[in-house]
Design an enzyme around this catalytic site. Structure first.
Site, PDB file in Angstrom:
ATOM      1  N   SER A 143       0.960  -0.777   0.353  1.00  0.00           N
ATOM      2  CA  SER A 143       0.292   0.286   0.136  1.00  0.00           C
ATOM      3  C   SER A 143       0.596   0.970   0.140  1.00  0.00           C
ATOM      4  CB  SER A 143      -0.658  -0.108   0.989  1.00  0.00           C
ATOM      5  OG  SER A 143      -1.810   1.274   1.091  1.00  0.00           O
ATOM      6  N   TYR A 157      -1.217  -0.478  10.390  1.00  0.00           N
ATOM      7  CA  TYR A 157      -1.646  -1.230   9.196  1.00  0.00           C
ATOM      8  C   TYR A 157       0.060  -0.446   8.277  1.00  0.00           C
ATOM      9  CZ  TYR A 157      -3.494  -1.179   4.149  1.00  0.00           C
ATOM     10  OH  TYR A 157      -4.075  -1.352   2.486  1.00  0.00           O
TER      11      TYR A 157
HETATM   12  P1  NAP Z   1     -11.695  -5.676   0.804  1.00  0.00           P
HETATM   13  O1  NAP Z   1     -12.600  -5.324  -0.579  1.00  0.00           O
HETATM   14  O2  NAP Z   1     -11.766  -4.967   2.120  1.00  0.00           O
HETATM   15  O3  NAP Z   1     -11.742  -7.200   0.702  1.00  0.00           O
HETATM   16  C1  NAP Z   1     -10.718  -7.974   1.368  1.00  0.00           C
HETATM   17  C2  NAP Z   1     -10.751  -9.035   1.011  1.00  0.00           C
HETATM   18  O4  NAP Z   1     -10.174  -9.929   2.476  1.00  0.00           O
HETATM   19  C3  NAP Z   1     -12.244  -9.921   1.368  1.00  0.00           C
HETATM   20  O5  NAP Z   1     -11.573 -10.853  -0.546  1.00  0.00           O
HETATM   21  C4  NAP Z   1     -11.894 -10.829   2.686  1.00  0.00           C
HETATM   22  O6  NAP Z   1     -12.620 -11.793   2.421  1.00  0.00           O
HETATM   23  C5  NAP Z   1     -10.694 -11.259   2.472  1.00  0.00           C
HETATM   24  N1  NAP Z   1      -9.563 -11.649   3.678  1.00  0.00           N
HETATM   25  C6  NAP Z   1      -9.681 -10.317   4.381  1.00  0.00           C
HETATM   26  N2  NAP Z   1      -9.847 -10.757   6.617  1.00  0.00           N
HETATM   27  C7  NAP Z   1      -8.772 -12.355   5.565  1.00  0.00           C
HETATM   28  C8  NAP Z   1      -8.102 -13.072   6.364  1.00  0.00           C
HETATM   29  N3  NAP Z   1      -8.029 -13.172   7.894  1.00  0.00           N
HETATM   30  N4  NAP Z   1      -7.730 -14.393   5.357  1.00  0.00           N
HETATM   31  C9  NAP Z   1      -8.967 -14.010   4.372  1.00  0.00           C
HETATM   32  N5  NAP Z   1      -9.292 -13.799   3.576  1.00  0.00           N
HETATM   33  C10 NAP Z   1      -9.513 -12.112   3.786  1.00  0.00           C
HETATM   34  O7  NAP Z   1     -10.264  -5.396   0.696  1.00  0.00           O
HETATM   35  P2  NAP Z   1      -9.415  -4.420  -0.697  1.00  0.00           P
HETATM   36  O8  NAP Z   1      -9.458  -2.672  -0.795  1.00  0.00           O
HETATM   37  O9  NAP Z   1     -10.081  -5.295  -1.977  1.00  0.00           O
HETATM   38  O10 NAP Z   1      -7.918  -4.918  -0.980  1.00  0.00           O
HETATM   39  C11 NAP Z   1      -7.223  -5.350  -1.094  1.00  0.00           C
HETATM   40  C12 NAP Z   1      -5.494  -5.579  -0.531  1.00  0.00           C
HETATM   41  O11 NAP Z   1      -5.193  -4.531  -1.497  1.00  0.00           O
HETATM   42  C13 NAP Z   1      -5.264  -5.642   1.227  1.00  0.00           C
HETATM   43  O12 NAP Z   1      -4.175  -6.236   1.312  1.00  0.00           O
HETATM   44  C14 NAP Z   1      -4.994  -4.357   1.376  1.00  0.00           C
HETATM   45  O13 NAP Z   1      -4.363  -3.693   1.950  1.00  0.00           O
HETATM   46  C15 NAP Z   1      -5.033  -3.515  -0.510  1.00  0.00           C
HETATM   47  N6  NAP Z   1      -4.623  -1.792  -0.685  1.00  0.00           N
HETATM   48  C16 NAP Z   1      -6.271  -1.311  -0.660  1.00  0.00           C
HETATM   49  C17 NAP Z   1      -6.764  -0.576  -0.914  1.00  0.00           C
HETATM   50  C18 NAP Z   1      -7.828   0.422  -0.863  1.00  0.00           C
HETATM   51  O14 NAP Z   1      -7.754   1.430  -0.633  1.00  0.00           O
HETATM   52  N7  NAP Z   1      -8.482  -0.666  -1.334  1.00  0.00           N
HETATM   53  C19 NAP Z   1      -5.478   0.869  -1.151  1.00  0.00           C
HETATM   54  C20 NAP Z   1      -4.090   0.040  -0.658  1.00  0.00           C
HETATM   55  C21 NAP Z   1      -3.739  -1.102  -0.692  1.00  0.00           C
HETATM   56  P3  NAP Z   1     -14.409 -12.060   2.715  1.00  0.00           P
HETATM   57  O15 NAP Z   1     -15.326 -11.440   1.950  1.00  0.00           O
HETATM   58  O16 NAP Z   1     -14.561 -13.557   3.387  1.00  0.00           O
HETATM   59  O17 NAP Z   1     -14.471 -10.976   3.620  1.00  0.00           O
END
Ligand code: NAP
Length: 248
Positions: A143, A157
Site C-alpha cells: 500500500s 497497517y
Molecule cells: P476488501 O474490499 O476489504 O476485501 C478484502 C478481501 O480479503 C475479502 O475477499 C475478504 O474476504 C478477504 N479477507 C479479509 N480478511 C481475511 C483473512 N483474515 N484471511 C483471508 N482473507 C481475508 O479489501 P481490498 O480493498 O480489496 O484490499 C485488498 C488488498 O489491497 C489488501 O491487502 C489491502 O491492504 C490492499 N490495499 C487496498 C487499498 C484500498 O484503498 N482499497 C489500498 C492499498 C492497499 P471475505 O469476503 O470473506 O471477508
C-alpha cells in the site's frame, strides 16, 4: 502460464475479486480464497465460469497456518501452481498508536504479514525449481501507506505494508535463480469495502482531492497491474514494487 493455478487470497471481494476475474480471462485456473463471505466467493466463481473460465472457492483465514496449509493442499488437486497473489489484508478502526491494543496489532501482523509470508513459503515449495517445480510468480499487495505511515489513522497497517515491501525485495532475490519472480503493488486510494471495515466508508472519496490525478482508483485498475506482473510481459521484473496510485 495457461492452465496453471493462481491462488488469490481474499479473492472474494474488492481488488481480489477483480484480479480473480482478470486472471481467469487470461487462462489461469483460479483459486478464490475467502475468510467468511462464502456467497461473495461463490459469485466470483460464477462470474468466471459463465465466461468458460475455471475457478473454485476455498475458505482460508490467512491469519491461521492450518487454513493456509489446507488451502494449498486443496489447490494442489486443482492443478499446478503458477501464481500466488497475496491480496488478503485488513485495516483496523481509525486510531492513534497510543490507543491500540496488543490484540489489534498482533492480528494486523498475523493477517497482513505472517499470512503473506506463510502463503509465499507454501508457494515457493511448489514453484521453485530447487524443489522440482516449474517456476511462477508471487505478487504481494502492499500500500502507499507503507510510504506515508498513516498517522492518526492506522500506523499498524502502514507498518504491516512496510514489512511487505521488505519481504518482496528479499524473497525476490532469494528465489530469482529458481524460476520465481516476486513483486508488489502499492495501491493508492481504491474504491473498495476495506474503508468501511475501518469505520469510514467514504474515506477514499473524501481524500481523493489529495491524489495528483484527483480521483480514486478502481479495483480493476489494480487488477490490470497484477495480471501484467503475472504475465510473461513482465519476465524481467522481480523484487520490484509498483505504485498504482494516481501519483499519490
Ligand atoms: P476488501 O474490499 O476489504 O476485501 C478484502 C478481501 O480479503 C475479502 O475477499 C475478504 O474476504 C478477504 N479477507 C479479509 N480478511 C481475511 C483473512 N483474515 N484471511 C483471508 N482473507 C481475508 O479489501 P481490498 O480493498 O480489496 O484490499 C485488498 C488488498 O489491497 C489488501 O491487502 C489491502 O491492504 C490492499 N490495499 C487496498 C487499498 C484500498 O484503498 N482499497 C489500498 C492499498 C492497499 P471475505 O469476503 O470473506 O471477508
Amino acid at each position: 502460464m495457461t492452465d496453471r493455478v493462481a491462488i488469490i487470497t481474499g479473492g472474494s471481494r474488492g481488488i481480489g475479486r477483480a484480479t480473480a476475474i482478470a486472471a481467469a480471462s487470461r487462462g489461469f485456473r483460479v483459486v478464490v480464497g475467502y475468510a467468511s463471505n462464502e456467497a461473495a466467493a461463490k459469485s466470483v466463481v460464477s462470474a468466471i465460469e459463465v465466461k468458460n473460465g475455471k475457478a473454485i472457492a476455498l475458505k482460508c483465514d490467512v491469519g491461521d497456518e492450518h487454513d493456509i496449509l489446507a488451502l494449498f493442499k486443496a489447490a494442489d488437486k486443482f492443478g499446478t501452481l503458477g501464481a500466488l497473489i497475496n491480496n488478503a489484508g485488513i485495516v483496523g478502526p481509525t486510531s492513534r498508536v497510543d490507543e491500540m491494543s496488543a490484540e489489534r496489532i498482533q492480528r494486523m501482523m498475523a493477517v497482513n504479514v505472517t499470512g503473506s509470508m506463510l502463503c509465499a513459503r507454501e508457494a515457493v515449495k511448489r514453484m521453485s525449481t530447487r524443489h522440482g517445480g516449474k517456476g511462477g510468480v508471487i505478487v504481494n499487495l502492499s500500500s502507499v501507506a507503507a510510504k506515508l505511515g498513516s498517522p492518526n489513522t492506522y500506523v499498524d497497517y502502514a507498518a504491516s505494508k512496510g514489512a511487505i515491501d521488505s519481504f518482496t525485495i528479499g524473497l525476490g532475490y532469494e528465489v530469482a535463480g529458481e524460476g520465481i519472480r516476486v513483486a508488489a503493488i502499492r495501491p493508492g486510494l481504491i474504491d473498495t469495502e476495506i474503508h468501511a471495515s475501518g469505520g469510514e466508508p467514504d474515506r477514499a472519496h473524501r481524500l481523493a482531492h489529495n491524489v495528483p490525478m484527483k480521483r480514486v482508483g478502481t479495483a480493476e485498475e489494480i487488477a490490470n497491474a497484477i495480471v501484467w506482473l503475472m504475465s510473461d510481459d513482465a519476465s524481467y521484473v522481480t523484487s520490484a514494487i509498483l505504485d498504482v496510485s494516481g501519483g499519490r
